[in-house]
Design an enzyme around this catalytic site. Structure first.
Site, short mmCIF file in Angstrom:
data_model
loop_
_atom_site.label_atom_id
_atom_site.label_comp_id
_atom_site.label_asym_id
_atom_site.label_seq_id
_atom_site.Cartn_x
_atom_site.Cartn_y
_atom_site.Cartn_z
N ASP A 43 0.85 -1.20 0.00
CA ASP A 43 0.00 0.00 0.00
C ASP A 43 0.88 1.25 0.00
O ASP A 43 1.73 1.42 0.88
CB ASP A 43 -0.87 0.02 1.26
CG ASP A 43 -1.79 1.22 1.29
OD1 ASP A 43 -2.91 1.13 0.75
OD2 ASP A 43 -1.39 2.27 1.84
N TYR A 48 3.01 9.97 -0.25
CA TYR A 48 4.08 9.40 0.57
C TYR A 48 5.46 9.64 -0.06
O TYR A 48 6.48 9.50 0.60
CB TYR A 48 3.91 7.88 0.79
CG TYR A 48 2.61 7.46 1.46
CD1 TYR A 48 1.77 8.38 2.06
CD2 TYR A 48 2.23 6.12 1.49
CE1 TYR A 48 0.58 7.98 2.65
CE2 TYR A 48 1.05 5.71 2.08
CZ TYR A 48 0.22 6.66 2.65
OH TYR A 48 -0.96 6.25 3.24
N LYS A 73 -2.81 6.01 -4.23
CA LYS A 73 -3.96 6.89 -3.92
C LYS A 73 -3.83 8.26 -4.58
O LYS A 73 -2.72 8.76 -4.75
CB LYS A 73 -4.07 7.07 -2.39
CG LYS A 73 -4.00 5.78 -1.61
CD LYS A 73 -4.20 5.95 -0.12
CE LYS A 73 -3.82 4.68 0.62
NZ LYS A 73 -2.40 4.59 1.00
N HIS A 106 -7.94 9.51 -1.85
CA HIS A 106 -7.28 9.45 -0.54
C HIS A 106 -8.16 10.01 0.59
O HIS A 106 -8.24 9.42 1.67
CB HIS A 106 -5.94 10.21 -0.61
CG HIS A 106 -4.92 9.76 0.38
ND1 HIS A 106 -3.58 9.71 0.10
CD2 HIS A 106 -5.04 9.33 1.65
CE1 HIS A 106 -2.94 9.28 1.17
NE2 HIS A 106 -3.80 9.05 2.13
P1 NDP Z 1 0.52 1.21 11.87
O1 NDP Z 1 -0.65 1.07 12.79
O2 NDP Z 1 0.75 0.23 10.81
O3 NDP Z 1 1.78 1.34 12.84
C1 NDP Z 1 3.07 1.56 12.34
C2 NDP Z 1 4.00 1.75 13.54
O4 NDP Z 1 4.11 0.54 14.29
C3 NDP Z 1 5.40 2.11 13.11
O5 NDP Z 1 5.93 2.99 14.07
C4 NDP Z 1 6.16 0.76 13.16
O6 NDP Z 1 7.52 1.00 13.42
C5 NDP Z 1 5.47 0.09 14.33
N1 NDP Z 1 5.40 -1.38 14.24
C6 NDP Z 1 4.99 -2.12 13.17
N2 NDP Z 1 4.96 -3.42 13.47
C7 NDP Z 1 5.37 -3.53 14.75
C8 NDP Z 1 5.55 -4.64 15.64
N3 NDP Z 1 5.30 -5.88 15.24
N4 NDP Z 1 6.00 -4.39 16.89
C9 NDP Z 1 6.24 -3.12 17.31
N5 NDP Z 1 6.08 -2.03 16.52
C10 NDP Z 1 5.64 -2.24 15.25
O7 NDP Z 1 0.42 2.72 11.29
P2 NDP Z 1 0.39 3.44 9.88
O8 NDP Z 1 -0.07 4.82 10.17
O9 NDP Z 1 1.68 3.30 9.17
O10 NDP Z 1 -0.77 2.69 9.08
C11 NDP Z 1 -0.54 1.57 8.25
C12 NDP Z 1 -0.61 1.93 6.79
O11 NDP Z 1 -1.90 2.41 6.43
C13 NDP Z 1 0.30 3.11 6.37
O12 NDP Z 1 1.66 2.79 6.38
C14 NDP Z 1 -0.30 3.48 5.06
O13 NDP Z 1 0.12 2.57 4.06
C15 NDP Z 1 -1.80 3.36 5.37
N6 NDP Z 1 -2.38 4.64 5.85
C16 NDP Z 1 -3.39 5.21 5.09
C17 NDP Z 1 -3.96 6.41 5.46
C18 NDP Z 1 -5.05 6.98 4.62
O14 NDP Z 1 -5.43 8.15 4.84
N7 NDP Z 1 -5.59 6.25 3.69
C19 NDP Z 1 -3.54 7.14 6.68
C20 NDP Z 1 -2.52 6.44 7.42
C21 NDP Z 1 -1.99 5.25 7.02
P3 NDP Z 1 8.73 0.40 12.49
O15 NDP Z 1 8.48 0.80 11.07
O16 NDP Z 1 9.94 1.06 13.09
O17 NDP Z 1 8.68 -1.09 12.71
#
Ligand code: NDP
Length: 274
Positions: A43, A48, A73, A106
């Site tokens: 995704d 981004y 998006k 988006h």
């Molecule tokens: P997430 O809920 O996926 O959380 C991501 C965070 O969790 C990062 O800090 C990551 O750190 C950490 N993390 C991931 N896996 C683990 C684990 N197993 N243990 C501990 N920490 C963990 O948040 P997002 O906001 O990134 O949402 C997911 C995706 O959704 C986005 O990346 C994007 O693709 C999409 N999105 C879409 C939006 C929209 O408006 N349509 C808005 C926001 C997000 P690290 O990378 O250091 O592991």
């Protein structure tokens, strides 16, 4: 890997790699690590700024294009009939792909912009440049309006969904009109510490010998929700995908349901000044 069948027959892997805030230098390796771990769904979004690095990783992975599911998006400032067409072309160029599997508006930024953008997306869909159309951050009334005016049904609504914002009602409505819910911020994004410290989630993690993020992802998948956890760390990318070897009991599903706080982390679209 489990797939979800969209209303136009396209199959979408129920877990994908999120890439919001993943920088070029990290996301290239993250995509390769994810593909190695078994992910086939990535995704991203124009805003981004990482489409090109993701496209390069896709090429370098040597996985046949037809076996991958790539979402991007349409950003807010590109909404509109002509500008949406130009934006998709630019995304395809950045990704170095001939088509995307899913293209989402988006954010909802007004009916006229949404409907004009969607009309352009329908044409791109009919040309084969998009395999499925969808929306993101749309509420029930936005989807109702779109359904009244579209010729190609939206397949997915990607919205913030996690233990503290469970979206039961939105999911029920979406499913009643053939739209799948997709969870962003499934691990509560920058507030992941609130998820990791939750008492119920820790009890369940212990019970199933899994991590709290794995329980959170499994709970969404069990609800039939597509989920896109983001990580740039190989061990976590593997961990977040490793949820297909256990089942949560209905009592445990019900206990997680009690954690809903209607707590939104990302701002409401009405208040976002872009
Ligand atoms: P997430 O809920 O996926 O959380 C991501 C965070 O969790 C990062 O800090 C990551 O750190 C950490 N993390 C991931 N896996 C683990 C684990 N197993 N243990 C501990 N920490 C963990 O948040 P997002 O906001 O990134 O949402 C997911 C995706 O959704 C986005 O990346 C994007 O693709 C999409 N999105 C879409 C939006 C929209 O408006 N349509 C808005 C926001 C997000 P690290 O990378 O250091 O592991």
């Amino acid at each position: 890997m489990m797939n979800v069948k969209l209303n136009n027959g396209i199959k979408m892997p129920i877990i994908g790699l999120g890439t919001f805030r993943s920088k070029d230098e990290d996301v290239y390796q993250a995509v390769l690590d994810a593909i190695e771990a078994g992910y086939r769904h990535i995704d991203t979004a124009m805003i981004y700024g990482n489409e090109a690095a993701i496209g390069k990783a896709i090429k370098d992975s040597k996985i046949p294009r037809k076996d991958l599911f790539i979402t991007t998006k349409l950003w807010n400032s590109d909404q509109g009939y002509e500008s949406a067409k130009a934006a998709l072309e630019l995304s395809l160029k950045n990704l170095d792909l001939e088509y995307v599997d899913l293209y989402l508006i988006h954010w909802f930024k007004g009916y006229e912009l949404a409907l004009d953008s969607y009309r352009a997306m329908e044409e791109l869909y009919n040309e084969g440049k998009i395999k499925a159309l969808g929306v993101s951050n749309f509420n029930v009334h936005h989807i109702m309006k779109l359904l009244e005016n579209c010729t190609v049904k939206p397949t997915v609504n990607q919205v913030e969904t996690h233990i503290a914002l469970q979206n039961e009602f939105l999911q029920e409505y979406c499913e009643s009109v053939g739209v799948k819910l997709e969870a962003y911020a499934p691990l509560m994004s920058q507030h992941i510490s609130d998820l990791l410290s939750d008492e119920t989630m820790n009890r369940l993690a212990k019970k199933y010998n899994k991590s709290v993020p794995q329980i959170a992802i499994k709970w969404l998948v069990t609800r039939g929700i597509i989920v896109i956890p983001k990580s740039i760390k190989k061990s976590r990318i593997i961990e977040n995908f490793n949820i297909f070897d256990f089942e949560l009991s209905s009592k445990d599903m019900a206990d997680i349901k009690k954690l809903n706080r209607a707590r939104k982390i990302f701002p409401e679209f009405d208040n976002v000044p872009f």
